[in-house]
Design a protein around this motif. Sequence first.
Motif, PDB file in Angstrom:
ATOM      1  N   ASP A   1      -4.933 -10.915 -11.441  1.00  0.00           N
ATOM      2  CA  ASP A   1      -4.828  -9.853 -10.441  1.00  0.00           C
ATOM      3  C   ASP A   1      -4.357 -10.458  -9.132  1.00  0.00           C
ATOM      4  OD1 ASP A   1      -5.019  -7.674  -8.852  1.00  0.00           O
ATOM      5  OD2 ASP A   1      -7.072  -7.139  -9.415  1.00  0.00           O
TER       6      ASP A   1
ATOM      7  N   ASP B   1      -3.991  -8.817  -6.439  1.00  0.00           N
ATOM      8  CA  ASP B   1      -4.581  -8.086  -5.319  1.00  0.00           C
ATOM      9  C   ASP B   1      -5.754  -8.891  -4.772  1.00  0.00           C
ATOM     10  OD1 ASP B   1      -2.806  -5.996  -5.686  1.00  0.00           O
ATOM     11  OD2 ASP B   1      -4.138  -4.982  -7.098  1.00  0.00           O
TER      12      ASP B   1
ATOM     13  N   ASN C   1       3.751   3.588  -9.976  1.00  0.00           N
ATOM     14  CA  ASN C   1       2.470   2.880  -9.858  1.00  0.00           C
ATOM     15  C   ASN C   1       1.940   3.214  -8.467  1.00  0.00           C
ATOM     16  OD1 ASN C   1       0.273   1.201 -10.010  1.00  0.00           O
ATOM     17  ND2 ASN C   1       1.435  -0.699 -10.112  1.00  0.00           N
TER      18      ASN C   1
ATOM     19  N   ARG D   1      -0.784   3.573  -6.760  1.00  0.00           N
ATOM     20  CA  ARG D   1      -1.775   2.782  -6.029  1.00  0.00           C
ATOM     21  C   ARG D   1      -1.467   1.289  -6.037  1.00  0.00           C
ATOM     22  NH1 ARG D   1      -7.367   4.941  -8.488  1.00  0.00           N
ATOM     23  NH2 ARG D   1      -6.149   4.815 -10.406  1.00  0.00           N
TER      24      ARG D   1
ATOM     25  N   GLU E   1      -1.447  -0.927  -8.322  1.00  0.00           N
ATOM     26  CA  GLU E   1      -2.438  -1.741  -9.028  1.00  0.00           C
ATOM     27  C   GLU E   1      -1.727  -2.726  -9.952  1.00  0.00           C
ATOM     28  OE1 GLU E   1      -6.147   0.201 -10.381  1.00  0.00           O
ATOM     29  OE2 GLU E   1      -5.150   2.063  -9.819  1.00  0.00           O
ATOM     30  N   TYR E   2      -2.150  -3.977  -9.877  1.00  0.00           N
ATOM     31  CA  TYR E   2      -1.450  -5.032 -10.602  1.00  0.00           C
ATOM     32  C   TYR E   2      -1.589  -4.882 -12.117  1.00  0.00           C
ATOM     33  CZ  TYR E   2       0.455  -9.650 -11.546  1.00  0.00           C
ATOM     34  OH  TYR E   2       1.241 -10.673 -11.997  1.00  0.00           O
ATOM     35  N   LYS E   3      -2.676  -4.275 -12.587  1.00  0.00           N
ATOM     36  CA  LYS E   3      -2.880  -4.158 -14.033  1.00  0.00           C
ATOM     37  C   LYS E   3      -1.767  -3.346 -14.684  1.00  0.00           C
ATOM     38  CE  LYS E   3      -5.882  -0.074 -13.847  1.00  0.00           C
ATOM     39  NZ  LYS E   3      -7.215   0.477 -14.184  1.00  0.00           N
ATOM     40  N   TYR E   4      -1.229  -2.345 -13.962  1.00  0.00           N
ATOM     41  CA  TYR E   4      -0.160  -1.538 -14.537  1.00  0.00           C
ATOM     42  C   TYR E   4       1.139  -2.338 -14.671  1.00  0.00           C
ATOM     43  CZ  TYR E   4      -3.153   2.510 -13.901  1.00  0.00           C
ATOM     44  OH  TYR E   4      -4.200   3.399 -13.993  1.00  0.00           O
TER      45      TYR E   4
ATOM     46  N   TYR F   1      -7.510   0.654 -20.246  1.00  0.00           N
ATOM     47  CA  TYR F   1      -6.879   0.775 -18.926  1.00  0.00           C
ATOM     48  C   TYR F   1      -6.285   2.155 -18.659  1.00  0.00           C
ATOM     49  CZ  TYR F   1      -7.280  -4.270 -19.256  1.00  0.00           C
ATOM     50  OH  TYR F   1      -7.767  -5.536 -19.409  1.00  0.00           O
TER      51      TYR F   1
END
Length: 371
Positions: free
Chosen positions: A41, A43, A170, A172, A174-177, A249
């Motif tokens: 991550d 973030d 994406n 927000r 978010e790094y997971k996406y 997720y």
Amino acid sequence: MTVLGFLLQKEFRQIRRDTTILRIMFALPVIQLIIFPLAMDFDVKSVNISIVDQDHSTYSQKLISKIASSGYFKIVGAETSFKKSLTYIENGEADLVMEIPAGFERNLVREGVQKIGISVDAINGTKAGIGGQYLNSIIADFNANIDVNVKSGIVPQQGIIDITFTNWFNPRAEYKYNIVPAILVLLLTMIGGFVTALNIVKEKEVGTIEQINVTPIKKWEFILGKLIPFWIIGMIVFTLGLTISWLVYGIIPAGSFLTLYAFAAVYLVALLGFGLLISTYSGNQVQAMFVAFFFIMIFILMSGFFTSTDGMPGWGKVISNMTPVAHFVKTDRMIILKGSSFSDVKQEFLYLVAFAGVLNGWAIWNYRKTN
């Protein structure tokens, strides 16, 4: 039953007997897909900062409070001098030092300008860069909201541009996406590159390759017989990965599943051909493993898996375009996050078809079969 049918039957029996490898091929991708996006991550949410406040004014306290309440910073020290505060960075206790000079509030009110010193520990380049950007953003926001009395005779600045931006695909950020679609590609790369790289070599080591060589089976039938079982396993793993992405997720492909599976199918053929090509050149499994590891590391690092390929030098972009992984990482993200259609990614599909044809053709040509 044809010769190819008998060979496929043999391969599936051999895979079924080696239950440890079979469990690893299905269990490890699940574990990796669950753990990697949580660990990888970018973030940064806990940046340690030491603050030197030499002004002790209302404005300096407001700035410190704004930094502390941002949720990104943890104040680990408040010293009276920069030298004392710097020891926090030297001891690894702080990532940044911010120095507020004496006369901070007076200069802001009277002159409208005041410099602040920020020192960043750049050993961890990612954390330093992101932490520095966060701090600059907070200071800029603080500066924009200061109600400064304009001195007489000074004309207020005109034509201020207010910028509003929106994150597409994406929202927000978010790094997971960003990372989950790339990890799906990584799972197929591991199966296609490593497992098949050891396949023909294993036949050489156990001595069964001589028995196969004296049969009337053609070279392309032999390579195809080695490729098909792992292609099926790879497609099952890909389906499992998409299921986990949805359950864990909440990521559901915005584009067509048919397009996504078409790319996965061709990509697997390309990587399986690459693994079999390594296997035809290697004399034992240790050689095959190290050669496969060398190339797959290059594939992953040059594919845009972690960072965008746009920042690479010219020669790096050329190498990136010569790897099938880079094309599938790009396509996978576009289909899953952006909902791109086949016409949008048609060129990438042709690249993968070319890779599949070249690598498998090379593997068939290089396989030495003696009658």
